[in-house]
Every structure is written in structure tokens, then in C-alpha cells.
Design a protein around this motif. Structure first.
Motif, PDB file in Angstrom:
ATOM      1  N   PHE A 141       0.846  -1.188   0.000  1.00  0.00           N
ATOM      2  CA  PHE A 141       0.000   0.000   0.000  1.00  0.00           C
ATOM      3  C   PHE A 141       0.887   1.245   0.000  1.00  0.00           C
ATOM      4  N   LEU A 142       0.333   2.331  -0.479  1.00  0.00           N
ATOM      5  CA  LEU A 142       0.932   3.664  -0.353  1.00  0.00           C
ATOM      6  C   LEU A 142       2.380   3.690  -0.835  1.00  0.00           C
ATOM      7  N   TYR A 143       2.548   3.485  -2.122  1.00  0.00           N
ATOM      8  CA  TYR A 143       3.867   3.567  -2.761  1.00  0.00           C
ATOM      9  C   TYR A 143       4.867   2.605  -2.110  1.00  0.00           C
ATOM     10  N   ASP A 144       4.398   1.416  -1.783  1.00  0.00           N
ATOM     11  CA  ASP A 144       5.232   0.342  -1.209  1.00  0.00           C
ATOM     12  C   ASP A 144       5.757   0.660   0.188  1.00  0.00           C
ATOM     13  N   VAL A 170      -3.571 -18.111   8.466  1.00  0.00           N
ATOM     14  CA  VAL A 170      -2.877 -18.304   9.740  1.00  0.00           C
ATOM     15  C   VAL A 170      -2.584 -16.967  10.411  1.00  0.00           C
ATOM     16  N   SER A 171      -2.144 -15.979   9.626  1.00  0.00           N
ATOM     17  CA  SER A 171      -1.788 -14.686  10.217  1.00  0.00           C
ATOM     18  C   SER A 171      -1.799 -13.592   9.162  1.00  0.00           C
ATOM     19  N   LEU A 172      -1.969 -12.355   9.641  1.00  0.00           N
ATOM     20  CA  LEU A 172      -1.834 -11.156   8.813  1.00  0.00           C
ATOM     21  C   LEU A 172      -0.869 -10.223   9.532  1.00  0.00           C
ATOM     22  N   ASN A 173       0.225  -9.884   8.868  1.00  0.00           N
ATOM     23  CA  ASN A 173       1.266  -9.063   9.491  1.00  0.00           C
ATOM     24  C   ASN A 173       1.514  -7.811   8.659  1.00  0.00           C
ATOM     25  N   PHE A 174       1.557  -6.672   9.352  1.00  0.00           N
ATOM     26  CA  PHE A 174       1.803  -5.391   8.696  1.00  0.00           C
ATOM     27  C   PHE A 174       3.208  -4.901   9.044  1.00  0.00           C
ATOM     28  N   GLU A 175       3.843  -4.263   8.064  1.00  0.00           N
ATOM     29  CA  GLU A 175       5.183  -3.729   8.287  1.00  0.00           C
ATOM     30  C   GLU A 175       5.342  -2.417   7.523  1.00  0.00           C
ATOM     31  N   SER A 176       6.023  -1.467   8.150  1.00  0.00           N
ATOM     32  CA  SER A 176       6.278  -0.176   7.519  1.00  0.00           C
ATOM     33  C   SER A 176       7.679  -0.152   6.923  1.00  0.00           C
ATOM     34  N   PHE A 177       7.783   0.348   5.697  1.00  0.00           N
ATOM     35  CA  PHE A 177       9.075   0.492   5.035  1.00  0.00           C
ATOM     36  C   PHE A 177       9.415   1.964   4.791  1.00  0.00           C
ATOM     37  N   LEU A 178       8.748   2.844   5.520  1.00  0.00           N
ATOM     38  CA  LEU A 178       9.019   4.272   5.373  1.00  0.00           C
ATOM     39  C   LEU A 178      10.253   4.652   6.188  1.00  0.00           C
ATOM     40  N   ALA A 183      11.988  10.828   5.187  1.00  0.00           N
ATOM     41  CA  ALA A 183      10.663  11.180   4.660  1.00  0.00           C
ATOM     42  C   ALA A 183      10.213  12.541   5.185  1.00  0.00           C
ATOM     43  N   PRO A 184       9.418  13.274   4.403  1.00  0.00           N
ATOM     44  CA  PRO A 184       8.874  14.556   4.877  1.00  0.00           C
ATOM     45  C   PRO A 184       7.897  14.333   6.028  1.00  0.00           C
ATOM     46  N   PRO A 185       7.691  15.353   6.867  1.00  0.00           N
ATOM     47  CA  PRO A 185       6.796  15.208   8.031  1.00  0.00           C
ATOM     48  C   PRO A 185       5.385  14.753   7.663  1.00  0.00           C
ATOM     49  N   SER A 186       4.874  15.218   6.528  1.00  0.00           N
ATOM     50  CA  SER A 186       3.516  14.836   6.135  1.00  0.00           C
ATOM     51  C   SER A 186       3.419  13.335   5.881  1.00  0.00           C
ATOM     52  N   SER A 187       4.460  12.743   5.285  1.00  0.00           N
ATOM     53  CA  SER A 187       4.458  11.298   5.031  1.00  0.00           C
ATOM     54  C   SER A 187       4.525  10.517   6.338  1.00  0.00           C
ATOM     55  N   CYS A 188       5.310  11.026   7.286  1.00  0.00           N
ATOM     56  CA  CYS A 188       5.396  10.367   8.594  1.00  0.00           C
ATOM     57  C   CYS A 188       4.050  10.424   9.309  1.00  0.00           C
ATOM     58  N   LEU A 189       3.357  11.556   9.186  1.00  0.00           N
ATOM     59  CA  LEU A 189       2.030  11.690   9.791  1.00  0.00           C
ATOM     60  C   LEU A 189       1.070  10.665   9.209  1.00  0.00           C
ATOM     61  N   GLN A 191       1.760   7.835   7.783  1.00  0.00           N
ATOM     62  CA  GLN A 191       2.153   6.486   8.194  1.00  0.00           C
ATOM     63  C   GLN A 191       1.706   6.196   9.630  1.00  0.00           C
ATOM     64  N   ARG A 192       1.849   7.175  10.513  1.00  0.00           N
ATOM     65  CA  ARG A 192       1.433   6.975  11.907  1.00  0.00           C
ATOM     66  C   ARG A 192      -0.068   6.732  11.999  1.00  0.00           C
ATOM     67  N   LEU A 193      -0.832   7.494  11.242  1.00  0.00           N
ATOM     68  CA  LEU A 193      -2.286   7.343  11.297  1.00  0.00           C
ATOM     69  C   LEU A 193      -2.720   5.984  10.752  1.00  0.00           C
ATOM     70  N   ILE A 194      -2.083   5.541   9.680  1.00  0.00           N
ATOM     71  CA  ILE A 194      -2.433   4.237   9.110  1.00  0.00           C
ATOM     72  C   ILE A 194      -2.159   3.124  10.116  1.00  0.00           C
ATOM     73  N   PHE A 195      -0.994   3.169  10.746  1.00  0.00           N
ATOM     74  CA  PHE A 195      -0.659   2.112  11.700  1.00  0.00           C
ATOM     75  C   PHE A 195      -1.416   2.279  13.014  1.00  0.00           C
ATOM     76  N   GLN A 196      -1.881   3.480  13.288  1.00  0.00           N
ATOM     77  CA  GLN A 196      -2.772   3.656  14.434  1.00  0.00           C
ATOM     78  C   GLN A 196      -4.087   2.932  14.181  1.00  0.00           C
ATOM     79  N   PHE A 197      -4.580   3.031  12.947  1.00  0.00           N
ATOM     80  CA  PHE A 197      -5.793   2.300  12.580  1.00  0.00           C
ATOM     81  C   PHE A 197      -5.555   0.796  12.639  1.00  0.00           C
ATOM     82  N   ILE A 198      -4.438   0.354  12.092  1.00  0.00           N
ATOM     83  CA  ILE A 198      -4.129  -1.080  12.087  1.00  0.00           C
ATOM     84  C   ILE A 198      -4.079  -1.619  13.512  1.00  0.00           C
TER      85      ILE A 198
END
Length: 331
Positions: A141-144, A170-178, A183-189, A191-198
Motif C-alpha cells: 500500500f501507499l507507494y510500497d 494463519v496470520s496477517l502481518n503489517f510492516e512499515s518500510f518508510l 521522509a517529509p513530516p507529512s508522510s510520517c504523519l 504512516q502513523r495514522l495508518i498504523f494507528q488504525f491497524i
């Protein structure tokens, strides 16, 4: 396999369209029925009015240039005239109501057009399959920058391609590659919101025990990714063009956005802090205000924010309205 999940995701989006269009169609049919009833009523009134006129004309007799009548004739004439005037008034009221209903129909058509544009804009798929093997599938997701790894259970008997909807997960695992340092602050924001949802969803395996539920999971994640991505674009826009709105500085701290406004015309300088969440932009944002110069504070900001409807580009519209209502020349 990708085409299968793409098809399933599109089905979910079309189901949402169908629900909306059903409501619009039902409303339009109700309005049409009311309008048709009004038209029939107007036709009846016109026929009755014509009957009154005919009765009035037939009740008059002329002889050698003089009008002969008795008291009963005049009484009947006045009664018919009264009925005619009443019908004319009712007819005027009906015409006014008809005009109002036509305006409502036009507004409904415009609403339908706007909804169609929004639906087309948000008919999206934010994921890509980068691997599908006998053991697992990997989605990006989101430009890999976000990776979802789905580990499968044993294949179902007779399932040669491993795509049987009843196959266990068996499992679903999420990982961030940012790279948050680069990365610019907006991209970090974002990413944080997406993983907050996850993280807020608990155990994803319980939400998606088999392949049957995977399209819905991909759809739900895509919704959040898309909204957060648009939020990131809004923040970047304000960082670049904030000066047009008397916005001196845009800072990001964790999931908060700090907006520093300043206007010599309004003799005001204040900092507005907005707390963001993965549900953006479907709910109003909690905020705080620090007044630095002037009298613009929490009360004034609250009055502006309460008039901003939630939805697409909520942050940009909020900044624009603050600029328009509080920082312009009062003249």
C-alpha cells in the motif's frame, strides 16, 4: 488471483453506490408522485373554474338591451363568483407549491450529480499484489511503504491454485518500510495514522480467518490509506501555499498539526493545534488555541470550526474559513 480480489473490492464499492442511488431514486419517486398529484388537482380546479364561468354565462339573459334577473339569479351568481375566486386562490397556491417542488427536484438532481462525482473519485484500489505463493501473499500500500503479509493455512482438497475462499489464514502481518528520517513530516504523519488504525483493530486474524474475508479487509485498509494520503497532500499544500491564508508555519508533532496564523490587518497571531485520527475527515477535529497577539482565541476559533462540514479536504477548508472570517479586513 489479483483480478479476483480486484473484482471483489469493486463489488463492495458498487454495493455502496447501489445503496446511495436507491435512496436518491426513492426520494425522486416520492417527489414525482407528489408533483403528479398536484398536477391532477390543478386540472380538477381548472375544470371546476370553467364550469363556474359557463354557469354564470348561461344564467344571464338579455332582452332589448336590458338585463332581466330575479333575486335568486343574483344570489346564485354571487355564490358562483365566490366559488370561482376561491378556486383561483387555491390555484395560485398550487402553482407556488409546484414551483417549490420543481426547485427541490433540481436540488436533488444536483445532489445526485455531486454524489456521482464523489463516488467516481473514490472508486479506488490502494493495494497491489507483489507475491502470491502456496504459503503466503504479500500486498503493498501507499507507494510500497506499507506491506501486508498474509500467511495461508493448508490448501483445501481439490484447490489446485490455492484460491479457495474457505482456505484458512494463519496470520496477517503489517510492516512499515518508510524511512522516517528521510521522509517529509507529512508522510510520517500519514504512516502513523495508518498504523494507528491497524493497531486499533485488534487481532486481524479474527477479522479475516479465511480467504473469503480478505477482499473486505483490503477494502477497509484502502479506505483509510486513501483518506490519510489525501490528508498528507493537504498538509503539503498548506506547507507550500499557507501564506495565502495568513498561515506562517505548519508543524507536525506525532499526530498533531500545529498551524501558526498571523495577520497585521486583524492584529492577531495565534497557534491552532489540531489532533488527527485515522477517522479523518469523517469527524470534527479536537483542537486547542494559544493566543499570542490580539483577541482571537478558543471561542472565535470554535465558532468558525463549527460551521465547517466534515468531508473531503476538511483541513484545507478549515484553514480557508479561518482566514476568511477572522483574518481579513473587517471592512
Amino acid at each position: 488471483m489479483k483480478s479476483y480480489f480486484t473484482k471483489e473490492s469493486k463489488i463492495l464499492a458498487h454495493n455502496e453506490k447501489e445503496t446511495l442511488y436507491s435512496k436518491l431514486l426513492q426520494s425522486a419517486q416520492e417527489q414525482h408522485g407528489k408533483l403528479q398529484a398536484r398536477i391532477e388537482k390543478v386540472d380538477e380546479l381548472l375544470e371546476e373554474a370553467e364550469s363556474c364561468l359557463v354557469a354564470l354565462e348561461s344564467g344571464m339573459c338579455f332582452q332589448t338591451g336590458e338585463l332581466y334577473s330575479d333575486s335568486s339569479f343574483f344570489l346564485q351568481s354571487w355564490c358562483l363568483k365566490g366559488q370561482f375566486m376561491t378556486l383561483c386562490l387555491e390555484l395560485c397556491e398550487m402553482e407556488t407549491e409546484d414551483q417549490q417542488m420543481l426547485l427541490q427536484m433540481d436540488e436533488l438532481k444536483e445532489t445526485e450529480k455531486i454524489c456521482q462525482e464523489v463516488l467516481e473519485k473514490y472508486d479506488f484500489t490502494e493495494w497491489e499484489i507483489t507475491e502470491w505463493s502456496e504459503q503466503q501473499a504479500i500486498f503493498h500500500f501507499l507507494y510500497d511503504s506499507v506491506e501486508l503479509t498474509v500467511v495461508f493455512g493448508p490448501p483445501v482438497d481439490g484447490d489446485d491454485f490455492g484460491g479457495d475462499p474457505s482456505r484458512s489464514i494463519v496470520s496477517l502481518n503489517f510492516e512499515s518500510f518508510l524511512d522516517e528520517e528521510q521522509a517529509p513530516p507529512s508522510s510520517c504523519l500519514v504512516q502513523r495514522l495508518i498504523f494507528q488504525f491497524i493497531g486499533s483493530q485488534g487481532r486481524w486474524h479474527e477479522k479475516c480467518p479465511t480467504l473469503y474475508y480478505l477482499p473486505q479487509v483490503l477494502h477497509d485498509i484502502s479506505l483509510v490509506v486513501n483518506r490519510c494520503k489525501i490528508l498528507g497532500e493537504e498538509v503539503e499544500f498548506l506547507e507550500r501555499w499557507g501564506g495565502k491564508f495568513n498561515l506562517l508555519q505548519t508543524d507536525i508533532k506525532d499526530t498533531e498539526v500545529k498551524l501558526l496564523f498571523s495577520s497585521s490587518v486583524a492584529f492577531a497571531k495565534f497557534e491552532l493545534t489540531l489532533s488527527l485520527s485515522p477517522s479523518y475527515p469523517s469527524a470534527a477535529l479536537p483542537f486547542s488555541v494559544q493566543t499570542l497577539i490580539g483577541n482571537i482565541g478558543e471561542k472565535e476559533i470554535s465558532a468558525v470550526l463549527s460551521s465547517v462540514p466534515v468531508g473531503h479536504h476538511y483541513l484545507r477548508r478549515t484553514v480557508s474559513l479561518i482566514h476568511q472570517n477572522l483574518l481579513q479586513d473587517p471592512r
